[in-house]
Design a protein around this motif. Structure first.
Motif, short mmCIF file in Angstrom:
data_model
loop_
_atom_site.label_atom_id
_atom_site.label_comp_id
_atom_site.label_asym_id
_atom_site.label_seq_id
_atom_site.Cartn_x
_atom_site.Cartn_y
_atom_site.Cartn_z
N MET A 125 0.85 -1.18 0.00
CA MET A 125 0.00 0.00 0.00
C MET A 125 0.89 1.23 0.00
O MET A 125 1.86 1.31 0.74
CB MET A 125 -0.91 -0.02 1.23
N TYR A 168 0.92 5.66 -0.02
CA TYR A 168 0.17 6.80 0.51
C TYR A 168 0.60 8.08 -0.18
O TYR A 168 1.76 8.25 -0.52
CB TYR A 168 0.42 6.93 2.02
N HIS A 222 -3.71 10.25 1.76
CA HIS A 222 -4.66 9.55 0.90
C HIS A 222 -4.08 8.22 0.50
O HIS A 222 -2.86 8.07 0.36
CB HIS A 222 -4.95 10.39 -0.35
N LEU A 223 -4.93 7.22 0.29
CA LEU A 223 -4.47 5.92 -0.18
C LEU A 223 -4.19 6.04 -1.67
O LEU A 223 -5.01 6.55 -2.43
CB LEU A 223 -5.54 4.86 0.07
N TRP A 224 -3.04 5.57 -2.10
CA TRP A 224 -2.57 5.74 -3.47
C TRP A 224 -2.62 4.40 -4.22
O TRP A 224 -2.18 3.38 -3.72
CB TRP A 224 -1.14 6.25 -3.44
N ASP A 225 -3.17 4.43 -5.41
CA ASP A 225 -3.27 3.22 -6.23
C ASP A 225 -2.58 3.47 -7.57
O ASP A 225 -3.08 4.24 -8.39
CB ASP A 225 -4.73 2.85 -6.44
N THR A 285 -5.55 8.70 -6.24
CA THR A 285 -6.02 8.35 -4.91
C THR A 285 -7.31 7.55 -5.04
O THR A 285 -8.01 7.64 -6.05
CB THR A 285 -6.29 9.62 -4.08
N PRO A 288 2.16 6.39 5.98
CA PRO A 288 1.35 7.60 6.14
C PRO A 288 1.93 8.56 7.17
O PRO A 288 1.43 9.66 7.35
CB PRO A 288 0.00 7.06 6.60
N ILE A 317 -5.83 9.06 7.73
CA ILE A 317 -6.16 8.66 6.36
C ILE A 317 -7.50 9.27 5.96
O ILE A 317 -8.45 9.29 6.75
CB ILE A 317 -6.24 7.12 6.25
N CYS A 373 -11.15 7.75 0.96
CA CYS A 373 -10.20 6.74 0.47
C CYS A 373 -10.39 5.43 1.23
O CYS A 373 -10.42 4.35 0.64
CB CYS A 373 -8.76 7.22 0.65
N ARG A 374 -10.53 5.54 2.53
CA ARG A 374 -10.70 4.35 3.37
C ARG A 374 -11.99 3.60 3.00
O ARG A 374 -12.00 2.38 2.88
CB ARG A 374 -10.73 4.77 4.84
N PHE A 414 -11.57 1.86 -0.40
CA PHE A 414 -10.69 0.71 -0.24
C PHE A 414 -11.41 -0.46 0.43
O PHE A 414 -11.32 -1.59 -0.02
CB PHE A 414 -9.45 1.09 0.56
#
Length: 76
Positions: free
Chosen positions: A1, A3, A15-18, A28, A49, A54, A58-59, A62
């Motif tokens: 994962m 961030y 933010h969660l990064w993809d 994000t 992070p 977070i 985003c959470r 996910f």
């Protein structure tokens, strides 16, 4: 994962990064990066992070898709 975290340590959220969302660059999970909701030059992609909370959106995204990803990985 990965961030997306603010370059300057402030009260902004991570933010969660993809990276798989686009071939050239990632996005994000909440899509704020690609839609212009975040000032791109103020963030960097990291493996941690750090002390940032977070982003809730985003959470949520996910958590919605994570079970599907785990199921898919079991079948491969």
């Amino acid at each position: 994962m990965k961030y997306l975290v603010p370059r300057i340590n402030n009260k902004k959220r991570a933010h969660l990064w993809d990276e798989s969302l686009y071939e050239i660059q990632g996005d994000t999970f909440c899509r704020m990066y690609s839609t212009g909701g975040l000032t791109k030059r103020k963030y960097i992609v990291t493996d941690k992070p750090f002390s940032h909370d977070i982003c809730q959106m985003c959470r949520n995204v996910f958590e919605q898709y994570a079970p599907n990803v785990q199921e898919l990985e079991r079948t491969i």
